[in-house]
Design an enzyme around this catalytic site. Structure first.
Site, mmCIF file in Angstrom:
data_model
loop_
_atom_site.group_PDB
_atom_site.id
_atom_site.type_symbol
_atom_site.label_atom_id
_atom_site.label_comp_id
_atom_site.label_asym_id
_atom_site.label_seq_id
_atom_site.Cartn_x
_atom_site.Cartn_y
_atom_site.Cartn_z
ATOM 1 N N HIS A 1 0.821 -1.217 0.000
ATOM 2 C CA HIS A 1 0.000 0.000 0.000
ATOM 3 C C HIS A 1 0.856 1.268 0.000
ATOM 4 O O HIS A 1 0.332 2.360 -0.268
ATOM 5 C CB HIS A 1 -0.924 0.032 1.216
ATOM 6 N N ASP B 1 -3.120 -10.458 -2.211
ATOM 7 C CA ASP B 1 -3.593 -9.923 -0.937
ATOM 8 C C ASP B 1 -5.045 -9.490 -1.108
ATOM 9 O O ASP B 1 -5.469 -9.090 -2.199
ATOM 10 C CB ASP B 1 -2.723 -8.730 -0.536
ATOM 11 N N ASP C 1 -4.732 -12.745 4.004
ATOM 12 C CA ASP C 1 -5.974 -12.108 4.435
ATOM 13 C C ASP C 1 -7.125 -12.348 3.455
ATOM 14 O O ASP C 1 -8.243 -11.885 3.687
ATOM 15 C CB ASP C 1 -5.778 -10.606 4.682
ATOM 16 N N HIS D 1 -6.526 -6.927 -0.231
ATOM 17 C CA HIS D 1 -6.671 -5.505 -0.506
ATOM 18 C C HIS D 1 -5.873 -5.126 -1.756
ATOM 19 O O HIS D 1 -4.832 -5.719 -2.056
ATOM 20 C CB HIS D 1 -6.192 -4.672 0.690
#
Length: 406
Positions: A175, A211, A303, A213
């Site tokens: 990120h 991931d 995740d 996200h």
């Protein structure tokens, strides 16, 4: 007596020869455990005053302790060799985290404003850089080790020591944008490794991010480049504020020379093993076939699992294993087997370690699972995911020029 010793030596030799030689080089440094994210209500760091028990921040050191231990003591351990990461040079950080012009005293110098912000936060004893992202005492040193460990793993591959390396790192990085911390991330570990590959002569690098996200920071860093194909499979979460303005939608496809080289695959919440496999075979595999990368980077986050507190997808060990198998086949075919794996999220303290083990089993192309799934059974209806993937495929094939070529 001599004969007995000779027999024991022969048995030892035969046992040694029968053991599998290590096939994945794991890069790790225990200094990364010193990043203390604190306690509170989930990732807020907040104590409301009326709860007797606060929880650890989801991005805590326990998750990686279990990942290290399962690789060292689990059944996959004979396939792994261990290596230590080292901190990076500032010049290496600036290959992704862009410097700007600042006025210092009476002269103007080229200075890394974002990196300086992180250094200053560390000197000041810590800072919440954005929601849930805490740079506390020890965090900056851990972030440097994470970045350097990813760079060390990539260099290990580039120097020809081994085809497959795994950077087991925290804090995570995908990120982190060139000049913005975000989502528990300070430095973009995968992005720095990709840039090292480009600087070392790789003409094309493909990043596959699973991931839960959106890998917005990595995408942002190469958004104007055709030298990096970024593919992100993530839940459809959209933007989450000033630190994460990107939505991860299908229309964020790159700009300039990079137009068409950022492929987002926002999957419906609840997507499980079959849905992810369909997305991989229908979207990821054809894109890699067209792009023909010279290096593949798999950005992994557990995740996306069915039991993660920070995601809403339903992958199990079986799904992670199959993703590992698919990516390994792509690397073997297009990048001469060269594959860097970089750790990101994964916040279920025990199940994340199992899912990591399964992913690496898949990457190793093992004939059968080494570990059974201790908890997973989740009925999956992949119909919605199939429809979404088919729609994304049609849009990307009509939009991304390189997918239409040939």
């Amino acid at each position: 007596m001599k004969q007995g010793r000779s027999g024991e030596a022969s048995k030892w030799l035969m046992a040694s020869l029968s053991r599998p030689s290590p096939e994945i080089s794991v890069f790790w440094h225990e200094g990364m455990l010193k990043h203390d994210t604190g306690n509170g209500v989930f990732d807020t760091g907040m104590d409301p005053g009326f709860l007797d028990v606060l929880e650890k921040h989801p991005e805590n050191s326990d998750r990686l302790r279990n990942m290290v231990s399962i690789l060292k003591r689990g059944p996959i351990s004979p396939h792994i060799s261990w290596h230590s990461g080292t901190p990076p040079l500032i010049s290496e950080l600036l290959s992704f985290h862009t410097p700007v012009i600042l006025r210092l005293t009476i002269t103007y110098v080229n200075f890394p404003e974002y990196i300086n912000e992180l250094v200053q936060a560390d000197r000041d004893g810590g800072k919440e850089l954005c929601s849930g992202t805490f740079l506390n005492p020890g965090s900056w040193d851990a972030a440097l080790l994470a970045a350097g460990t990813a760079l060390s793993a990539m260099k290990h591959i580039l120097d020809g020591h081994r085809k497959i390396a795994y950077a087991l790192v925290r804090p995570p990085g995908h990120h982190a944008q060139p000049s913005q911390a975000d989502g528990y991330c300070f430095l973009n570990n995968a992005g720095l490794a990709v840039q090292l590959a480009l600087n070392s002569g790789c003409a094309r690098v493909a990043v596959i991010d699973i991931d839960v996200h959106y890998g917005n920071g990595t995408a942002e860093g190469f958004y104007h480049s055709d030298k990096v194909l970024t593919i992100s499979l993530h839940m459809n979460h959209g933007s989450w504020g000033p630190s994460h303005p990107q939505s991860g939608s299908v229309d964020e496809i790159g700009e300039g020379k990079g137009f068409g080289y950022n492929l987002n695959i926002p999957l419906p919440n609840g997507t499980g093993d079959q849905g992810y496999a369909y997305a991989m075979t229908q979207l990821v595999v054809p894109a890699i076939q067209k792009y023909e990368p010279q290096m593949v980077v798999l950005v992994v986050g557990q995740d996306s699992s069915a039991f993660d507190p920070n995601g809403r997808q339903c992958l199990t060990m079986k799904g992670y294993r199959e993703i590992g198998q698919i990516v390994r086949k792509l690397a073997d075919k297009y990048s001469d087997g060269r594959l860097l794996i970089v750790q990101e999220g994964g916040y279920h303290v025990t199940y994340s370690a199992y899912c990591l083990h399964a992913t690496l089993e898949g990457v190793l192309n093992l004939p059968s699972p080494l570990l059974s799934d201790p908890i997973a059974y989740y009925p999956e209806d992949e119909l919605m995911t199939t429809k979404v993937v088919d729609a994304i495929k049609k849009l990307q094939n009509n939009t991304a020029p390189f997918l239409r070529e040939g």
